[in-house]
Motif scaffolding. Structure first.
Motif, mmCIF file in Angstrom:
data_model
loop_
_atom_site.group_PDB
_atom_site.id
_atom_site.type_symbol
_atom_site.label_atom_id
_atom_site.label_comp_id
_atom_site.label_asym_id
_atom_site.label_seq_id
_atom_site.Cartn_x
_atom_site.Cartn_y
_atom_site.Cartn_z
ATOM 1 N N LYS A 1 0.768 -1.661 0.389
ATOM 2 C CA LYS A 1 -0.220 -0.183 0.002
ATOM 3 C C LYS A 1 0.557 1.074 0.142
ATOM 4 C CE LYS A 1 -4.218 -2.285 2.068
ATOM 5 N NZ LYS A 1 -4.953 -1.973 2.506
ATOM 6 N N ARG A 2 2.030 1.258 0.474
ATOM 7 C CA ARG A 2 2.902 1.908 0.784
ATOM 8 C C ARG A 2 3.900 2.445 -1.029
ATOM 9 N NH1 ARG A 2 5.086 1.572 6.433
ATOM 10 N NH2 ARG A 2 3.735 2.193 7.588
ATOM 11 N N TRP A 3 3.541 1.119 -1.693
ATOM 12 C CA TRP A 3 4.158 2.078 -2.976
ATOM 13 C C TRP A 3 3.694 2.394 -3.689
ATOM 14 C CZ3 TRP A 3 9.517 1.750 -3.203
ATOM 15 C CH2 TRP A 3 9.917 0.164 -3.372
ATOM 16 N N ASP A 4 1.601 1.709 -3.354
ATOM 17 C CA ASP A 4 0.926 3.098 -4.114
ATOM 18 C C ASP A 4 0.709 3.900 -3.943
ATOM 19 O OD1 ASP A 4 -0.226 -0.095 -5.244
ATOM 20 O OD2 ASP A 4 -0.993 -0.360 -3.706
ATOM 21 N N LEU A 5 0.439 4.163 -2.883
ATOM 22 C CA LEU A 5 1.466 5.838 -2.713
ATOM 23 C C LEU A 5 2.305 6.661 -3.070
ATOM 24 C CD1 LEU A 5 0.393 6.361 1.513
ATOM 25 C CD2 LEU A 5 -0.984 6.553 -0.486
ATOM 26 N N ARG B 1 5.655 7.150 8.386
ATOM 27 C CA ARG B 1 6.744 6.208 8.129
ATOM 28 C C ARG B 1 7.259 6.359 6.595
ATOM 29 N NH1 ARG B 1 8.822 2.970 11.261
ATOM 30 N NH2 ARG B 1 9.164 0.688 10.100
ATOM 31 N N LEU B 2 6.773 6.523 5.562
ATOM 32 C CA LEU B 2 7.577 6.849 4.878
ATOM 33 C C LEU B 2 8.204 7.968 4.558
ATOM 34 C CD1 LEU B 2 5.434 5.681 2.064
ATOM 35 C CD2 LEU B 2 7.588 4.950 2.643
ATOM 36 N N MET B 3 7.751 9.085 5.043
ATOM 37 C CA MET B 3 9.037 10.382 5.476
ATOM 38 C C MET B 3 9.448 10.306 5.846
ATOM 39 S SD MET B 3 6.087 13.794 5.456
ATOM 40 C CE MET B 3 7.444 14.927 5.678
ATOM 41 N N GLU B 4 9.799 9.458 7.392
ATOM 42 C CA GLU B 4 10.899 8.425 8.616
ATOM 43 C C GLU B 4 11.955 8.054 7.099
ATOM 44 O OE1 GLU B 4 9.195 5.822 11.397
ATOM 45 O OE2 GLU B 4 7.498 7.764 12.121
ATOM 46 N N TRP B 5 11.706 7.751 6.629
ATOM 47 C CA TRP B 5 12.161 6.624 5.517
ATOM 48 C C TRP B 5 13.046 7.305 3.940
ATOM 49 C CZ3 TRP B 5 15.340 2.936 7.377
ATOM 50 C CH2 TRP B 5 14.974 2.067 8.081
ATOM 51 N N LEU B 6 12.738 9.007 4.093
ATOM 52 C CA LEU B 6 13.102 9.646 3.389
ATOM 53 C C LEU B 6 12.457 9.399 2.282
ATOM 54 C CD1 LEU B 6 16.764 9.421 3.686
ATOM 55 C CD2 LEU B 6 15.517 10.994 5.073
ATOM 56 N N ILE C 1 9.309 10.453 1.191
ATOM 57 C CA ILE C 1 8.400 11.352 0.864
ATOM 58 C C ILE C 1 9.212 12.944 1.515
ATOM 59 C CG2 ILE C 1 5.966 12.376 1.254
ATOM 60 C CD1 ILE C 1 4.681 9.280 0.689
ATOM 61 N N GLU C 2 8.447 14.154 1.097
ATOM 62 C CA GLU C 2 8.902 15.069 1.687
ATOM 63 C C GLU C 2 7.462 16.154 1.437
ATOM 64 O OE1 GLU C 2 12.488 16.516 -0.653
ATOM 65 O OE2 GLU C 2 13.752 15.160 0.552
ATOM 66 N N LYS C 3 8.264 17.447 2.570
ATOM 67 C CA LYS C 3 7.118 18.221 2.208
ATOM 68 C C LYS C 3 7.525 19.811 1.129
ATOM 69 C CE LYS C 3 3.729 17.157 6.229
ATOM 70 N NZ LYS C 3 3.170 17.815 7.730
ATOM 71 N N ILE D 1 3.043 16.770 0.146
ATOM 72 C CA ILE D 1 3.975 16.023 0.038
ATOM 73 C C ILE D 1 3.620 15.651 -1.452
ATOM 74 C CG2 ILE D 1 2.737 15.649 2.325
ATOM 75 C CD1 ILE D 1 1.675 13.211 0.974
ATOM 76 N N PHE D 2 4.985 14.477 -1.802
ATOM 77 C CA PHE D 2 5.508 14.712 -2.651
ATOM 78 C C PHE D 2 6.537 13.247 -2.606
ATOM 79 C CE2 PHE D 2 8.348 17.381 -2.215
ATOM 80 C CZ PHE D 2 9.688 17.785 -2.607
#
Length: 125
Positions: A55-59, A91-96, A98-100, A106-107
């Motif tokens: 699901k995170r890969w889908d995001l 969670r994905l921001m913690e692992w670099l 996704i950024e703001k 977000i992107f």
């Protein structure tokens, strides 16, 4: 957007990371600008898959297709609950991954994410 690549290393030897750092330090000492390196590491595949779930890969794919957006809009795009998408984005921001941006959207800054899995070394009996 520049072509940035996130490298996900699974099971890599720490020596390879230290070698990259040493090369960057040598370039800096010569007054050269080292090429940027964007990478995260995991001890094993299970650890990586606990962060980079389907699901995170889908995001990440939806962000790549749609560009910067709000979490609420991303949840609508992928047809998922806002709270779950928000948690996944955090969670994905913690692992670099996704950024703001300055507007709070977000992107994903990467054109590619490369997963490099190293098999464990065979131990002698």
């Amino acid at each position: 957007m520049e072509n940035k690549v996130l490298k996900i290393n699974v099971g890599a030897d720490v020596k390879s990371t230290l070698t990259l750092a040493q090369q960057a330090m040598e370039q800096l000492s010569l007054g050269e600008e080292p090429a940027p390196y964007y990478g995260v590491g995991f001890k094993n595949v299970s650890q990586m898959l606990s962060v980079f779930t389907e699901k995170r890969w889908d995001l990440l794919a939806a962000l790549r297709e749609n560009g910067p957006t709000s979490i609420a809009e991303l949840a609508r795009i992928v047809k998922r609950d806002y709270k779950n998408v928000h948690n996944d984005v955090e969670r994905l921001m913690e692992w670099l991954a996704i950024e703001k941006d300055e507007q709070g959207k977000i992107f994903t800054p990467y054109s590619e994410i490369i997963v490099d899995v190293h098999l464990p070394q065979h131990k002698a009996a």
